[in-house]
Design an enzyme around this catalytic site. Structure first.
Site, PDB file in Angstrom:
ATOM      1  N   CYS A   3      13.206  11.204   5.970  1.00  0.00           N
ATOM      2  CA  CYS A   3      13.892  10.740   7.650  1.00  0.00           C
ATOM      3  C   CYS A   3      14.981  10.854   8.509  1.00  0.00           C
ATOM      4  O   CYS A   3      14.729  11.162   9.525  1.00  0.00           O
ATOM      5  CB  CYS A   3      12.996   8.932   7.469  1.00  0.00           C
ATOM      6  SG  CYS A   3      14.000   8.698   7.135  1.00  0.00           S
ATOM      7  N   GLU A  22      -1.350   7.091  -0.208  1.00  0.00           N
ATOM      8  CA  GLU A  22      -2.290   7.886  -1.374  1.00  0.00           C
ATOM      9  C   GLU A  22      -1.912   9.199  -1.682  1.00  0.00           C
ATOM     10  O   GLU A  22      -2.609   9.630  -2.794  1.00  0.00           O
ATOM     11  CB  GLU A  22      -3.470   7.750  -0.611  1.00  0.00           C
ATOM     12  CG  GLU A  22      -3.520   8.416   0.441  1.00  0.00           C
ATOM     13  CD  GLU A  22      -3.178   8.109   1.858  1.00  0.00           C
ATOM     14  OE1 GLU A  22      -3.671   8.995   3.317  1.00  0.00           O
ATOM     15  OE2 GLU A  22      -2.684   6.866   2.227  1.00  0.00           O
ATOM     16  N   GLU A  33      10.144   1.532  10.608  1.00  0.00           N
ATOM     17  CA  GLU A  33      10.929   2.453  10.509  1.00  0.00           C
ATOM     18  C   GLU A  33      10.086   4.180  10.461  1.00  0.00           C
ATOM     19  O   GLU A  33       9.476   4.339   9.120  1.00  0.00           O
ATOM     20  CB  GLU A  33      11.067   2.808   9.132  1.00  0.00           C
ATOM     21  CG  GLU A  33      12.813   3.177   8.631  1.00  0.00           C
ATOM     22  CD  GLU A  33      12.492   4.667   8.825  1.00  0.00           C
ATOM     23  OE1 GLU A  33      11.928   5.978   9.937  1.00  0.00           O
ATOM     24  OE2 GLU A  33      13.709   4.408   8.230  1.00  0.00           O
ATOM     25  N   GLY A  48       2.891   4.360  12.822  1.00  0.00           N
ATOM     26  CA  GLY A  48       3.439   3.678  13.105  1.00  0.00           C
ATOM     27  C   GLY A  48       2.850   2.858  14.572  1.00  0.00           C
ATOM     28  O   GLY A  48       2.941   1.689  14.972  1.00  0.00           O
ATOM     29  N   GLU A 108       9.627  15.470  14.525  1.00  0.00           N
ATOM     30  CA  GLU A 108      10.365  15.563  13.727  1.00  0.00           C
ATOM     31  C   GLU A 108       8.987  16.707  12.850  1.00  0.00           C
ATOM     32  O   GLU A 108       7.555  16.282  12.604  1.00  0.00           O
ATOM     33  CB  GLU A 108       9.912  14.384  13.045  1.00  0.00           C
ATOM     34  CG  GLU A 108      10.551  13.815  11.860  1.00  0.00           C
ATOM     35  CD  GLU A 108      10.102  12.772  11.170  1.00  0.00           C
ATOM     36  OE1 GLU A 108      11.091  12.188  10.485  1.00  0.00           O
ATOM     37  OE2 GLU A 108       8.966  11.926  11.247  1.00  0.00           O
ATOM     38  N   LYS A 110       0.828  -1.105  -0.428  1.00  0.00           N
ATOM     39  CA  LYS A 110      -0.271   0.255   0.203  1.00  0.00           C
ATOM     40  C   LYS A 110       0.430   1.423  -0.135  1.00  0.00           C
ATOM     41  O   LYS A 110       1.712   1.413   0.899  1.00  0.00           O
ATOM     42  CB  LYS A 110      -1.139  -0.042   0.985  1.00  0.00           C
ATOM     43  CG  LYS A 110      -1.588   0.599   1.043  1.00  0.00           C
ATOM     44  CD  LYS A 110      -2.672   1.345   1.909  1.00  0.00           C
ATOM     45  CE  LYS A 110      -1.712   2.736   2.903  1.00  0.00           C
ATOM     46  NZ  LYS A 110      -1.452   4.040   2.106  1.00  0.00           N
ATOM     47  N   GLY A 131       6.685   5.046   8.025  1.00  0.00           N
ATOM     48  CA  GLY A 131       5.965   6.548   8.322  1.00  0.00           C
ATOM     49  C   GLY A 131       6.621   7.303   9.279  1.00  0.00           C
ATOM     50  O   GLY A 131       6.968   6.631  10.014  1.00  0.00           O
ATOM     51  N   GLY A 132       4.769   8.549   9.656  1.00  0.00           N
ATOM     52  CA  GLY A 132       5.251   8.376  10.936  1.00  0.00           C
ATOM     53  C   GLY A 132       5.548   7.981  12.592  1.00  0.00           C
ATOM     54  O   GLY A 132       4.486   6.436  12.619  1.00  0.00           O
TER      55      GLY A 132
END
Length: 508
Positions: free
Chosen positions: A299, A188, A260, A243, A402, A185, A238-239
């Site tokens: 990242c 989007e 990650e 996560g 972040e 996936k 991702g964030g």
């Protein structure tokens, strides 16, 4: 705005070897972040689409003798090499697609394609060169004991919007090398190059059902993949907030989870690295690269500059001067050095962090605004000027959290111990760097930094043969390297008695 032909809705869901529309018939416009205009339309999948893709992957994994997990290693490696060759063939097309989809410069897009091809080649070579198993000495010639590695099963791969093609390859290449099937996936927001990569896998001859893709949002497709009982592993990049949701959704089925989750990465500059004009120029140049490549949407971005107090003013003054000269624009335009942020939401988030930093006492040295057309800067799209915030401290949100935007914070130190303490004062631990002319200090500091990758007198390079991942809340598990392949495997001990005989434990 692209013409109507380019914007025709595509069947971007691939399950069981077929390209499909969403079960619901829903679609999504893909926006060009350089002008905020739609230029492509993709299928908008949901839980039902995720279910049929998982079912296809399950069938492909559990099939008979000719199923992908039982395909000889040499054949799997050969397919990965064919994919690498197709990536080289389509470098310009895919680089342009990545540039337009994610907003990065065309040269960055081309480099990403090169790195993706490298990843496929690396995992092909790694799996092809492996021994079939590790023989264990059982202490008897009548016992044959071996430890083998087998594919984990059906993998759910969930990737981010900033490096869609690269992050997909870091998961797909080792999964296929291991003999797994998968459902991916993509974000989007930036799904196009991942769809294109699936097309290349099909062209390379991958059997139906091994590679499946569902385009759609995280709260439906991603959540269903994470919780699905027929998924054996979920790998998410991702964030942090997303996560933790993935891990929570995966917990009831006790599937393998690899995460990650980004970083707040320190770039530590000692004064001795700036003792010569060449050293000073290099350290400033690399600090710019660390913070502002891909508008800071990386990242591992070096978004925390931690510089020795004695060179602070000179260093930051020159850094801000060069940052003001960074040319913003559409990534495909000649001379453009930095593209837009990926979305209006991401720009608004960046603005809120800068506003909070200024309210908390940070000093703005450059940027801190949307580009002004009067300064020959782009007016449309999601652009934000490279921003340097001086006199920051660890209590500020912009230093702790972040941002994922072109924002560099500056902190100072006086001693080596203080520099290390500042660099490690984060809940993340993905990457960091130390700049010094003292080889002993470089080794000491690198050894004490609690980050998964540490660069000495450099920033950003990675190698497909070296593991990538973080400490702390930067995630669990590793991508790339031998450990990246191990994530997609189960370990099995096979113990064979070559001379079986009764044990006579029970007398009857």
């Amino acid at each position: 705005m692209a013409d109507s032909t380019e914007r025709k809705a595509r069947s971007t869901i691939h399950a069981g070897g077929e390209w499909l529309e969403a079960v619901s018939g829903a679609t999504r416009d893909i926006l060009d972040p350089a002008d905020a205009e739609p230029f492509a339309v993709v299928a908008e999948g949901d839980e039902k689409d995720a279910d049929r893709a998982v079912e296809a992957a399950r069938r492909a994994f559990d099939g008979g003798e000719g199923a992908w997990p039982r395909t000889p290693v040499a054949e799997r490696a050969a397919l990965l090499r064919r994919v690498a060759a197709l990536l080289v063939r389509d470098r310009e097309r895919l680089g342009l697609m990545e540039s337009r989809d994610a907003g990065k410069t065309l040269e960055e897009g081309r480099i990403d394609v090169d790195c993706v091809a490298d990843a496929f080649r690396y995992f092909a070579d790694l799996v092809a060169a492996e021994a079939p198993g590790r023989v264990v000495d059982a202490g008897s010639p009548d016992i044959h004991s071996v430890v083998v590695h087998e594919p984990v099963g059906v993998c759910a791969l969930i990737t981010p919007w900033n490096y869609p093609l690269l992050q997909a390859s870091w998961k797909i290449a080792p999964a296929l090398a291991a003999g797994d099937t998968f459902v991916i996936k993509p974000s989007e927001i930036t799904p196009l190059t991942t769809v294109a990569l699936i097309e290349l896998l099909v062209e390379a001859g991958l059997p139906a059902g091994v590679a499946n893709i569902v385009t759609g949002p995280g709260h439906t497709v991603g959540a269903r993949l994470a919780e699905h009982p027929d998924v054996d592993l979920v790998s998410f990049t991702g964030g942090l907030a997303s996560g933790t949701k993935v891990a929570r959704a995966a917990a009831p089925t006790v599937k393998k989870v690899a995460l990650e989750l980004g970083g707040k990465n320190p770039n530590v500059v000692f004064a001795d690295a700036c003792a010569t004009d060449e050293g000073f120029d290099t350290a400033v140049d690399q600090a710019l690269n660390a913070a502002f490549i891909h508008s800071g949407q990386v990242c591992s971005a070096g978004s925390r500059l931690i510089v020795e107090e004695s060179v602070h003013e000179r260093f930051v003054t020159e850094l801000a001067r060069r940052a003001r000269k960074i040319r913003l624009g559409r990534g495909t335009e000649p001379g453009v050095e930095c593209g837009p942020l990926v979305s209006e939401q991401q720009r608004a988030k960046t603005e809120s962090y800068v506003d909070s930093a200024l309210a908390e006492g940070a000093v703005l040295r450059c940027g801190g605004r949307r580009p002004d057309p009067a300064d020959d800067r782009p007016a449309g799209g999601y652009f934000y000027e490279p921003t340097v915030l001086d006199h920051c401290n660890r209590q500020m949100r912009v230093v702790r959290e972040e941002v994922f935007g072109p924002v560099l914070t500056v902190e100072t130190f006086r001693t080596e111990h203080e520099a290390v303490a500042l660099a490690n004062d984060t809940e993340y631990g993905l990457a960091g760097a130390v700049w010094t002319a003292d080889a002993g200090r470089a080794r000491r500091v690198a050894g004490r930094l609690r980050h998964g990758t540490v660069w000495i007198n450099d920033f950003h390079p990675y190698l497909p043969q070296a593991e990538w991942g973080g400490f702390g809340r930067s995630g669990t598990g590793r991508e790339l390297g031998p450990a990246g392949l191990a994530e997609y495997r189960e370990t099995k001990h096979v113990y064979q008695n070559l001379a079986p005989r009764p044990v006579r434990w029970f007398a009857g």
